[in-house]
Every structure is written in structure tokens, then in C-alpha cells.
Design an enzyme around this catalytic site. Structure first.
Site, PDB file in Angstrom:
ATOM      1  N   ARG A  36      52.360  50.589   7.582  1.00  0.00           N
ATOM      2  CA  ARG A  36      52.910  50.676   8.791  1.00  0.00           C
ATOM      3  C   ARG A  36      53.002  52.160   9.083  1.00  0.00           C
ATOM      4  O   ARG A  36      53.742  52.203   9.885  1.00  0.00           O
ATOM      5  CB  ARG A  36      53.854  49.644   8.906  1.00  0.00           C
ATOM      6  N   ARG A  40      56.396  52.101  14.570  1.00  0.00           N
ATOM      7  CA  ARG A  40      57.324  52.508  16.129  1.00  0.00           C
ATOM      8  C   ARG A  40      58.063  53.472  15.347  1.00  0.00           C
ATOM      9  O   ARG A  40      58.817  53.770  16.712  1.00  0.00           O
ATOM     10  CB  ARG A  40      57.719  51.248  16.320  1.00  0.00           C
ATOM     11  N   ARG A  49      51.730  53.800  22.643  1.00  0.00           N
ATOM     12  CA  ARG A  49      52.245  52.188  23.358  1.00  0.00           C
ATOM     13  C   ARG A  49      52.830  51.539  24.668  1.00  0.00           C
ATOM     14  O   ARG A  49      52.630  50.458  24.790  1.00  0.00           O
ATOM     15  CB  ARG A  49      52.531  51.196  22.176  1.00  0.00           C
ATOM     16  N   ASP A  85      46.112  44.943  13.664  1.00  0.00           N
ATOM     17  CA  ASP A  85      46.398  43.431  13.246  1.00  0.00           C
ATOM     18  C   ASP A  85      46.071  42.173  12.469  1.00  0.00           C
ATOM     19  O   ASP A  85      45.360  42.115  13.346  1.00  0.00           O
ATOM     20  CB  ASP A  85      46.774  42.772  14.472  1.00  0.00           C
ATOM     21  N   TYR A 163      50.399  31.432  10.072  1.00  0.00           N
ATOM     22  CA  TYR A 163      50.806  31.750  11.554  1.00  0.00           C
ATOM     23  C   TYR A 163      50.160  30.579  12.162  1.00  0.00           C
ATOM     24  O   TYR A 163      50.672  30.476  13.518  1.00  0.00           O
ATOM     25  CB  TYR A 163      50.102  32.900  11.582  1.00  0.00           C
TER      26      TYR A 163
END
Length: 366
Positions: A36, A40, A49, A85, A163
Site C-alpha cells: 500500500r 491515502r 483520487r 485492487d 469476499y
């Protein structure tokens, strides 16, 4: 932009430290990158973004390229990882996934009954469904100008299956695990379908320019040793073998492969023999112990607790030095034991990267 099987004319690689470490060759310093790292915690990431839907960003090669390059403008990292992703694979199978603010990825119609498997695409043309990732890789590989290698990735079958059944994140994975106990045959059918798509997807990433591949089995820790043996490990092995044989068939480069099975200490010996050059480790295992279990023929990657980056910079330096002493500086790629968190300070990430380079060079000299 039509997708060519092997775009040639990529810039010459200037820093191959990461690739050499992955292959077990000697390095002057220990290479470092962060899971990552495009994220962010960087103000410029949030800016890029800001107005975009998450998966729309994933589908824009230009934006993926920009986000992948951002951390490299700030830090002397030894590898880039393409911004994407893991849930683009369930999307390629025809499932609808949206990113809900404050909640995370959410499937509008998760798999509930065995019959729901019939709704999935049984044959996936990865270039048609995931060509945008390939385009992002090719564009980024050119834009990197040979600075560092580019890593491609995919989620592993069990993690994606969990998921698809849970419909999002879960603390217990009870719905997905109940399938393993109640519907073992259907579970294997789904895992096999996923493994086949993932194999093609990873091969396509190498054809597009990826120089290493990481498989994320992020939900390994929800399985016990028996279930991991039955429902995760065979597919992890198959993917390594199938990817390598397809790369050979298509005369594509045999790139190093990394398996990161979070919280799967019980499986380290098996993972060391699963056909991957590198084993990623989370922060819950001691370096010496991991080394003892995996032997001398694989490279280890990890495993500083991401929360260590909240410590003062001097403390980060001490923790890195201790980690390097535990793993040794060779056959080793420094990383965190999981991804960076959004509220982390970029300065502290910089301190981590610098400490790895400084201390590993010092240890190598002496």
C-alpha cells in the site's frame, strides 16, 4: 489502445536490487518497498483520487500510473507496485462490487447458494475484462524510465472466494467458511475457476511489462492448518506452476513470484516448497523463526509491524536495525508486515526506507 502480447522497447532497468534479492543473488543493500505504498497517507494520492469513484480509478490506466509513481517521487524505494485492487478479478467474473465510503468494498449480490456459481462467467477473456490493468502496467513501465522494477499482483483464490461470499470485509469469515464445511465440492469448483482466471491474469501482467508478481492470500489467517491444506495451498501451488509453464510457452520472462499468506505461520514450510521465489511475512513471526522454517532456498520479505511507523523516527531506525539483524541482509526484501495505514506520516515512511538502506549497507560492510 490494443493490447500487444509483448510490448518491447521498455527502458533499461537502472536499479535491479529488488529483483536480485528475489532471485537470491547478492545485493549491496537490502531492497525495500511497502505494501500500500500508493495510498491515502500521501496528500497527493488523496488529491488525485478525490473526485473519482474507486473502481473508476482502477479502470483508468493514466490514473493508476500516476498513483503508482507518487511514492517513488518521494522515497528511494526499490520497487513499484501497480495501483489496482484484488477485487477486479471477481468483477471480471461478472460480479458487481462498489466501494462504499466508510465501509469498504461491497458486493451488491454476494454468492449465497451453490446455484449462484452458475451466474459467474465460466470462461473469462482476461484481455477483454482486465485489459485496463495491462494497459496501466505497460504505461507505468514506460513512465518509470527504468528507475525500479514494477510488481504486478492478484488476490489468491481463497481470499477472493471469501469476499465473494461475505459480500465485503468480515471479522469471522463465517459465511465463506461455512461453504468449506457444507459445500466442499462447490467450494473447490469456485476455487478452481478463480485459480484459472488468476493464472491468465498474472501471465497477462507479465506480457504487459510486470517484472515480478505477488499473490495476496490476505485471509489465510481465518483458516486452520487443515482447511488451508485443503482449500488454499493446492491452488497457491497450482498458480505458481501454471504461471511459470505459460510464461515459458509464450516465451515471456520468468519473473520472480511472491506469496504473501497473512497469519499463516503454520504453513510456512509448505509455502517454502510451493514454487515461489519469495515468501512475504506478516509482523507476528520472528525473523529467525521464519528463516528456520523456510530454509535457505527462498527469499523472505517483510515484516515490520506497520504500527511501528507511528513511533519516533529514531525508534523506527532501531526497529529496522533489529529486523535486519534477525533476517540477515541477503536473500531478504524489507517491507512492512501488512500495508500502510491512511493516517501514517510520509516522513516516517521515509525514515523507514532510509533506515533499511543505511543499516543494511553498514552491516554488509562489516
Amino acid at each position: 489502445c490494443s493490447f500487444v502480447r509483448s510490448p518491447k522497447g521498455f527502458p533499461k532497468l537502472k536499479n535491479d536490487t529488488f529483483l536480485r534479492a528475489a532471485r537470491g543473488e547478492e545485493t549491496e543493500h537490502t531492497p525495500v518497498w511497502c505494501m500500500r505504498q500508493a495510498g491515502r497517507y500521501l496528500p497527493e494520492f488523496r488529491e488525485t483520487r478525490a473526485a473519482q469513484d474507486f473502481f473508476a480509478t482502477c479502470r483508468s490506466p493514466k490514473l493508476c500510473c500516476e498513483l503508482t509513481l507518487q511514492p517513488l517521487r518521494r522515497f528511494p524505494l526499490d520497487a513499484a507496485i501497480i495501483f489496482s485492487d484484488i477485487l477486479v478479478v471477481p468483477q471480471a467474473l461478472g460480479m458487481d462490487v462498489v466501494m462504499v465510503p466508510g465501509k469498504g468494498p461491497t458486493f451488491t449480490e454476494p454468492l449465497k447458494e451453490v446455484e449462484d456459481l452458475l451466474k459467474l462467467r465460466q470462461k473469462v477473456d482476461v484481455t477483454a475484462e482486465l485489459g485496463y490493468v495491462f494497459q496501466a502496467i505497460t504505461l507505468t513501465r514506460h513512465s518509470l524510465e527504468g528507475r525500479v522494477p514494477l510488481i504486478g499482483f492478484s488476490g489468491a483464490p481463497w481470499t477472493l472466494m471469501s469476499y465473494m461470499i461475505e459480500g465485503g470485509g468480515s471479522t469471522t469469515m463465517a459465511k465463506a467458511k461455512s461453504w468449506l464445511y457444507r459445500h466442499p465440492e462447490a467450494s473447490h469448483q469456485l476455487l478452481r475457476l478463480l485459480a484459472d482466471v488468476i493464472t491468465d491474469y498474472l501471465v497477462g501482467q507479465v506480457a504487459a511489462g510486470a517484472q515480478a508478481l505477488q499473490l495476496f492470500e490476505s485471509h489465510a489467517g481465518h483458516l486452520g492448518p487443515e482447511q488451508f491444506q485443503d482449500f488454499a495451498l493446492p491452488y497457491i501451488r497450482d498458480i505458481a506452476q501454471a504461471v511459470k509453464s505459460k510464461l515459458k510457452e509464450e516465451a515471456l520472462p520468468l519473473v520472480p513470484m511472491i506469496i504473501f499468506a497473512k497469519d499463516a505461520h503454520y504453513a510456512l514450510r509448505d509455502l517454502a516448497r510451493a514454487g515461489y521465489e519469495v515468501i512475504g511475512l506478516d509482523w507476528t513471526i520472528r525473523p529467525q523463526e521464519a528463516r528456520a522454517q523456510t530454509g535457505k532456498d527462498v527469499t523472505l520479505q517483510g515484516n515490520l509491524d506497520p504500527c511501528a511507523l507511528y513511533a519516533p523516527k529514531e525508534k523506527i531506525g532501531e526497529l529496522v536495525k533489529k529486523m535486519l539483524e534477525g533476517f540477515g541482509t541477503q536473500r531478504y526484501i524489507a517491507n512492512l508486515g501488512h500495508g500502510l495505514y491512511p493516517d501514517m506520516s510520509p516522513e516516517h515512511v521515509g525514515a523507514f526506507v532510509e533506515a533499511v538502506h543505511t543499516h543494511s549497507r553498514h552491516i554488509n560492510k562489516h
